[in-house]
Scaffold this motif. Structure first.
Motif, PDB file in Angstrom:
ATOM      1  N   ILE A 104       2.764   5.856  -6.991  1.00 48.95           N
ATOM      2  CA  ILE A 104       1.805   6.181  -7.924  1.00 48.95           C
ATOM      3  C   ILE A 104       0.902   7.306  -7.461  1.00 48.95           C
ATOM      4  CG2 ILE A 104      -0.282   5.295  -9.197  1.00 48.95           C
ATOM      5  CD1 ILE A 104       0.633   2.522  -8.808  1.00 48.95           C
ATOM      6  N   GLY A 105       0.499   7.122  -6.106  1.00 45.35           N
ATOM      7  CA  GLY A 105      -0.390   8.250  -5.478  1.00 45.35           C
ATOM      8  C   GLY A 105       0.244   9.696  -5.816  1.00 45.35           C
ATOM      9  N   PHE A 106       1.318   9.704  -4.980  1.00 45.81           N
ATOM     10  CA  PHE A 106       2.023  11.157  -4.829  1.00 45.81           C
ATOM     11  C   PHE A 106       2.497  11.651  -6.154  1.00 45.81           C
ATOM     12  CE2 PHE A 106       6.377  13.180  -3.915  1.00 45.81           C
ATOM     13  CZ  PHE A 106       5.652  14.398  -3.565  1.00 45.81           C
ATOM     14  N   PRO A 107       3.005  11.243  -7.213  1.00 45.88           N
ATOM     15  CA  PRO A 107       2.955  11.871  -8.386  1.00 45.88           C
ATOM     16  C   PRO A 107       1.673  12.150  -9.121  1.00 45.88           C
ATOM     17  CG  PRO A 107       4.287   9.727  -8.389  1.00 45.88           C
ATOM     18  CD  PRO A 107       3.514   9.572  -7.179  1.00 45.88           C
ATOM     19  N   VAL A 108       0.784  11.224  -9.018  1.00 46.77           N
ATOM     20  CA  VAL A 108      -0.720  11.614  -9.618  1.00 46.77           C
ATOM     21  C   VAL A 108      -1.319  12.767  -8.973  1.00 46.77           C
ATOM     22  CG1 VAL A 108      -3.108  10.743  -9.966  1.00 46.77           C
ATOM     23  CG2 VAL A 108      -1.124   9.180 -10.669  1.00 46.77           C
ATOM     24  N   MET A 109      -0.991  12.864  -7.626  1.00 48.77           N
ATOM     25  CA  MET A 109      -1.709  14.037  -7.019  1.00 48.77           C
ATOM     26  C   MET A 109      -0.931  15.171  -7.273  1.00 48.77           C
ATOM     27  SD  MET A 109      -1.812  14.918  -2.657  1.00 48.77           S
ATOM     28  CE  MET A 109      -3.015  13.063  -2.296  1.00 48.77           C
ATOM     29  N   ILE A 110       0.172  15.296  -7.773  1.00 51.06           N
ATOM     30  CA  ILE A 110       0.952  16.762  -8.022  1.00 51.06           C
ATOM     31  C   ILE A 110       0.467  16.897  -9.543  1.00 51.06           C
ATOM     32  CG2 ILE A 110       2.974  17.679  -8.792  1.00 51.06           C
ATOM     33  CD1 ILE A 110       4.558  15.591  -6.950  1.00 51.06           C
ATOM     34  N   ALA A 111       0.130  15.742 -10.302  1.00 52.69           N
ATOM     35  CA  ALA A 111      -0.377  16.089 -11.649  1.00 52.69           C
ATOM     36  C   ALA A 111      -1.871  16.911 -11.662  1.00 52.69           C
ATOM     37  CB  ALA A 111      -0.456  14.798 -12.215  1.00 52.69           C
ATOM     38  N   GLU A 112      -2.849  15.987 -10.748  1.00 54.54           N
ATOM     39  CA  GLU A 112      -3.982  16.617 -10.537  1.00 54.54           C
ATOM     40  C   GLU A 112      -4.201  17.991 -10.021  1.00 54.54           C
ATOM     41  OE1 GLU A 112      -7.400  14.580  -8.749  1.00 54.54           O
ATOM     42  OE2 GLU A 112      -6.959  12.781  -9.800  1.00 54.54           O
ATOM     43  N   LEU A 113      -3.103  18.360  -9.098  1.00 55.20           N
ATOM     44  CA  LEU A 113      -3.277  19.734  -8.475  1.00 55.20           C
ATOM     45  C   LEU A 113      -2.843  20.884  -9.660  1.00 55.20           C
ATOM     46  CD1 LEU A 113      -1.790  19.257  -4.980  1.00 55.20           C
ATOM     47  CD2 LEU A 113      -4.071  19.776  -5.401  1.00 55.20           C
ATOM     48  N   THR A 114      -1.740  20.331 -10.571  1.00 53.59           N
ATOM     49  CA  THR A 114      -1.267  20.884 -11.706  1.00 53.59           C
ATOM     50  C   THR A 114      -2.241  21.640 -12.410  1.00 53.59           C
ATOM     51  OG1 THR A 114       0.801  20.011 -11.020  1.00 53.59           O
ATOM     52  CG2 THR A 114       0.822  21.431 -13.132  1.00 53.59           C
ATOM     53  N   ILE A 115      -2.916  20.389 -12.946  1.00 53.93           N
ATOM     54  CA  ILE A 115      -4.191  20.711 -13.931  1.00 53.93           C
ATOM     55  C   ILE A 115      -5.059  21.516 -13.515  1.00 53.93           C
ATOM     56  CG2 ILE A 115      -5.913  19.535 -15.246  1.00 53.93           C
ATOM     57  CD1 ILE A 115      -3.882  17.165 -15.627  1.00 53.93           C
ATOM     58  N   GLY A 116      -5.473  21.361 -12.190  1.00 50.97           N
ATOM     59  CA  GLY A 116      -6.473  22.200 -11.640  1.00 50.97           C
ATOM     60  C   GLY A 116      -5.965  23.675 -11.502  1.00 50.97           C
ATOM     61  N   ARG A 117      -4.820  23.932 -10.883  1.00 50.39           N
ATOM     62  CA  ARG A 117      -4.423  25.127 -10.896  1.00 50.39           C
ATOM     63  C   ARG A 117      -4.135  26.004 -12.118  1.00 50.39           C
ATOM     64  NH1 ARG A 117       0.908  27.053  -7.565  1.00 50.39           N
ATOM     65  NH2 ARG A 117       1.833  26.336  -9.642  1.00 50.39           N
ATOM     66  N   LYS A 118      -3.634  25.152 -13.247  1.00 47.27           N
ATOM     67  CA  LYS A 118      -3.412  25.664 -14.486  1.00 47.27           C
ATOM     68  C   LYS A 118      -4.705  26.272 -14.944  1.00 47.27           C
ATOM     69  CE  LYS A 118      -1.654  26.588 -18.522  1.00 47.27           C
ATOM     70  NZ  LYS A 118      -0.720  27.918 -18.547  1.00 47.27           N
ATOM     71  N   THR A 119      -5.852  25.462 -14.940  1.00 49.13           N
ATOM     72  CA  THR A 119      -6.779  25.906 -15.779  1.00 49.13           C
ATOM     73  C   THR A 119      -7.860  26.516 -15.035  1.00 49.13           C
ATOM     74  OG1 THR A 119      -7.918  23.647 -15.016  1.00 49.13           O
ATOM     75  CG2 THR A 119      -6.817  23.778 -17.068  1.00 49.13           C
ATOM     76  N   LYS A 120      -7.639  26.321 -13.498  1.00 52.30           N
ATOM     77  CA  LYS A 120      -8.826  27.007 -12.596  1.00 52.30           C
ATOM     78  C   LYS A 120     -10.027  26.568 -12.983  1.00 52.30           C
ATOM     79  CE  LYS A 120      -6.199  30.223 -10.282  1.00 52.30           C
ATOM     80  NZ  LYS A 120      -5.575  29.384  -9.294  1.00 52.30           N
ATOM     81  N   LYS A 121     -10.280  25.179 -13.326  1.00 53.04           N
ATOM     82  CA  LYS A 121     -11.530  24.591 -13.728  1.00 53.04           C
ATOM     83  C   LYS A 121     -11.904  23.452 -12.872  1.00 53.04           C
ATOM     84  CE  LYS A 121     -13.095  26.895 -17.731  1.00 53.04           C
ATOM     85  NZ  LYS A 121     -11.879  27.830 -18.171  1.00 53.04           N
TER      86      LYS A 121
ATOM     87  N   TYR B 271       0.910  -1.335   0.005  1.00 52.22           N
ATOM     88  CA  TYR B 271       0.000  -0.014  -0.105  1.00 52.22           C
ATOM     89  C   TYR B 271       0.957   1.140   0.165  1.00 52.22           C
ATOM     90  CZ  TYR B 271      -3.080   3.631   1.746  1.00 52.22           C
ATOM     91  OH  TYR B 271      -3.996   4.721   2.048  1.00 52.22           O
ATOM     92  N   LEU B 272       1.823   1.370   0.875  1.00 53.40           N
ATOM     93  CA  LEU B 272       2.773   2.524   0.908  1.00 53.40           C
ATOM     94  C   LEU B 272       3.516   2.569  -0.635  1.00 53.40           C
ATOM     95  CD1 LEU B 272       4.631   2.049   4.220  1.00 53.40           C
ATOM     96  CD2 LEU B 272       2.499   3.713   3.739  1.00 53.40           C
ATOM     97  N   LEU B 273       3.924   1.511  -1.099  1.00 56.79           N
ATOM     98  CA  LEU B 273       4.554   1.668  -2.423  1.00 56.79           C
ATOM     99  C   LEU B 273       3.502   2.218  -3.348  1.00 56.79           C
ATOM    100  CD1 LEU B 273       7.314   0.363  -2.629  1.00 56.79           C
ATOM    101  CD2 LEU B 273       6.163  -1.359  -4.224  1.00 56.79           C
ATOM    102  N   CYS B 274       2.443   1.846  -3.397  1.00 55.84           N
ATOM    103  CA  CYS B 274       1.252   2.313  -4.289  1.00 55.84           C
ATOM    104  C   CYS B 274       1.045   3.836  -4.247  1.00 55.84           C
ATOM    105  CB  CYS B 274       0.002   1.777  -4.195  1.00 55.84           C
ATOM    106  SG  CYS B 274       0.000   0.148  -4.682  1.00 55.84           S
ATOM    107  N   CYS B 275       0.988   4.501  -2.707  1.00 58.59           N
ATOM    108  CA  CYS B 275       0.825   5.800  -2.229  1.00 58.59           C
ATOM    109  C   CYS B 275       2.019   6.568  -2.754  1.00 58.59           C
ATOM    110  CB  CYS B 275       0.847   5.735  -0.834  1.00 58.59           C
ATOM    111  SG  CYS B 275      -0.790   5.244  -0.110  1.00 58.59           S
ATOM    112  N   VAL B 276       3.377   6.105  -2.681  1.00 54.45           N
ATOM    113  CA  VAL B 276       4.517   6.866  -2.870  1.00 54.45           C
ATOM    114  C   VAL B 276       4.463   6.752  -4.534  1.00 54.45           C
ATOM    115  CG1 VAL B 276       6.964   7.060  -2.541  1.00 54.45           C
ATOM    116  CG2 VAL B 276       5.287   6.503  -0.492  1.00 54.45           C
TER     117      VAL B 276
END
Ligand code: PFF
Length: 463
Positions: free
Chosen positions: A58-75, A51-56
C-alpha cells in the motif's frame, strides 16, 4: 533574471537532497517511539511482517502516486487536487482533508517532540544531582513545562521552514540524517553489551502469529501511513518541488526502504533496551493486564530509568544521546508536517513564506498548548487523524488517481524521468495496485474496524 513561478516556489537542489528530505519526513517519532513498542506489544515479528506488507503493497504505490500528483501540478495538496479537478467541487476536499490532518497531527507531534527535549535536560539535571528540577523536566503531565518545550520545538521548525526548500529543509535534513543514523548505531552497539538485551532481541525476532487480528492490521496500516508520511499530502508537497528529470518510482523506493530500515534498526535498540531495563528490576509489563506499558511509558519512563541505572557518565551519555536522536528525528518530520499547511497558505492565499510559516506556526501552537495541558487529546487525535485519517486520505487519493484523473495521465507524468515506464511491468503492477489492490485492502480494514467499534459500542450500551 526574472523568476518563473516555479523558481519562486523553490526546488530541491540535488536528487540526494530530495531523498534525504523525504526520508527525514518519514523517519520520526513513528519509527523510534511508535514502531518498536507496537512490535513488542503485538506479537514481535508477526507485526513486522504485516507492517512490511502494508508498506510494500500500500505505502510504496501510494507514495509514487503522491509524488506524481505533486510534480505534475507543482502545487500544495489543495491546489494540486483543484488543478486536476476539472471543476468538480468535491475533489479539492481530498486536499483540504490532508491539510487538516497535517495541522492536527503536528499539534500533538510537537508536544511529544517537546518531551524529548525535556528529557535531554532531565538527564543532565539528574546527573548533576538537581533531582527536583530533573523530575519537573521529566514530568510528562506538567502543562507549563510541556508548553515551553513544545514552543521551542515549534520555533525551530518554523525557522527551518522559513529558510525555504533548498536552503532550509534540504540543507537541514542533509546535515541531520547522517547524525541520526550514527547515533542510532552507537546506541545499539552499547545496549547489546548489557544484560537482558538478548532476551529483548528474541522477543523482537520471534513471530507470534496468534496475535494477528483486525485491530492489529489496522494499527499496522495506520503505522505504515504515518511512518511513510502518506495520506495527507506531505509527499504531494515535497513532490511539487521536484524537477521532471527525477525518477519518481526509484525515489519512492529509496524512501520506503530507508524508512523501513530505520524502523527495523530502531527496534533493535528500543526493544533490547526495554529488556535491559527489566533485567535491572524495572517493570515493563503492567502487573494488572500483563501487557506491556504504553509506548509513552516505555520510552519516557522506563528507558530514562534504565539510563539512570547504568549510572555515572555513561548513563548520562546514553540518555542524552537517545533523546537527542529522538528529537532530531522528530524535527525532520515536523518540518514536513508544517510545510503542508504552509505551502497551502503560500500558494492559495498568496502570502509570503516567512509570514505564512509564522501564521500557521502560531495557529498550530495554540492547539499544541491546549494539548500540552490535556494529554488525553493525544489518543483521540491519533485515532481520528492518524489511524483513520491518513488511510482515508490514501484511499481517496487512489480512487481519484485511478478513476477520476485516470492512471494513464499519471503514467505519462512518471515517464518523464523514467523513460519506458509506460510499457514496463512495473507500470502495469502499479496501476493494478492503485486501482484495485490498495482501495480494496484499505476498504476491508476500515469495514472490519468499524464493525469492531460498533460492536464494542453496542456492548457498552447493553445491546
Ligand atoms: N513520518 C513521521 C514519523 O514517522 O514520525 C510522521 C509524519 C510526518 C506523518 C509527516 C505524516 C507526515 F505527513
Amino acid at each position: 533574471m526574472a523568476n518563473t513561478p516555479i523558481d519562486t516556489r523553490g526546488t530541491w537542489n540535488t536528487k540526494l537532497g530530495f531523498i534525504l528530505a523525504a526520508a527525514g519526513s518519514a523517519v520520526g517519532l513513528g519509527n523510534i517511539w511508535g514502531f518498536p513498542t507496537q512490535v513488542a506489544d503485538n506479537g514481535g515479528a508477526a507485526f513486522i511482517l504485516i507492517y512490511l506488507l502494508c508498506c510494500v503493497a500500500i505505502g510504496f504505490p501510494v507514495m509514487i502516486a503522491e509524488l506524481t500528483i505533486g510534480r505534475k501540478t507543482k502545487k500544495n495538496p489543495v491546489g494540486a487536487f483543484k488543478a486536476l479537478s476539472n471543476g468538480n467541487s468535491f475533489v479539492p476536499l481530498i486536499g483540504y482533508w490532508g491539510v487538516l490532518c497535517g495541522v492536527m497531527i503536528l499539534s500533538f507531534y510537537l508536544v511529544i517532540s517537546g518531551w524529548t527535549l525535556g528529557y535531554v535536560f532531565e538527564e543532565l539535571f539528574h546527573y548533576f544531582g538537581y533531582s527536583s528540577i530533573a523530575s519537573i523536566m521529566g514530568d510528562l503531565e506538567n502543562g507549563p513545562k510541556n508548553t515551553v518545550f513544545t514552543l521551542i520545538f515549534m520555533v525551530m521548525t518554523v525557522a527551518i521552514i522559513t529558510g525555504g526548500v533548498s536552503k532550509g529543509i534540504e540543507r537541514a535534513t542533509k546535515m541531520l540524517m547522517p547524525v541520526l543514523i550514527a547515533i542510532l548505531l552507537i546506541l545499539i552497539g552499547y545496549v547489546f553489551t548489557l544484560d537482558g538485551a538478548m532476551e529483548g532481541f528474541w522477543v523482537y525476532v520471534y513471530p507470534d502469529f496468534s496475535t494477528i487480528s483486525g485491530s492489529l492490521i489496522l494499527s499496522a496500516m495506520g503505522q505504515a501511513f504515518f511512518s511513510l508520511s502518506l495520506g495527507m499530502g506531505a509527499l504531494i508537497t515535497y513532490g511539487s518541488y521536484l524537477n521532471r528529470k527525477q525518477n519518481l518510482v526509484e525515489s519512492a523506493g529509496y524512501v520506503t526502504l530507508f524508512d523501513i530500515g530505520i524502523a527495523v534498526i530502531a527496534g533493535l535498540l528500543v526493544i533490547p533496551a526495554m529488556y535491559v531495563a527489566q533485567a535491572g528490576g524495572i517493570e515493563i509489563f503492567n502487573p494488572e493486564t500483563q501487557k506491556l506499558y504504553s509506548s509513552t511509558t516505555l520510552v519516557f519512563d522506563v528507558l530514562p530509568e534504565m539510563f539512570h541505572n547504568v549510572g555515572a557518565f555513561l548513563g548520562l551519555f546514553l540518555g542524552v544521546t537517545f533523546f537527542v536522536l529522538l528529537g532530531l528525528a522528530a524535527l525532520t518530520s515536523s518540518i514536513s508536517l508544517l510545510e503542508v499547511p504552509v505551502s497551502y497558505v503560500i500558494d492559495e492565499h498568496g502570502i509570503e513564506r516567512k509570514k505564512a510559516a509564522m501564521l500557521v506556526g502560531g495557529l498550530v501552537s495554540i492547539l499544541a498548548i491546549i494539548i500540552s495541558f490535556n494529554l488525553s487529546l493525544i489518543d483521540i487525535f491519533v485515532f481520528i487523524f492518524n489511524e483513520i485519517g491518513l488511510p482515508l486520505g490514501g484511499l481517496m487519493l487512489c480512487l481519484f488517481l485511478g478513476y477520476f484523473w485516470k492512471s494513464e495521465n499519471a503514467v505519462i507524468e512518471i515517464e518523464s524521468g523514467y523513460p519506458g515506464f509506460g510499457t514496463s511491468v512495473t507500470s502495469t503492477l502499479w496501476v493494478l495496485f492503485i486501482k484495485y489492490v490498495c482501495p480494496l485492502l484499505i476498504g476491508i480494514v476500515f469495514v472490519t474496524t468499524f464493525m469492531t467499534v460498533a460492536q464494542s459500542l453496542m456492548e457498552m450500551f447493553g445491546f
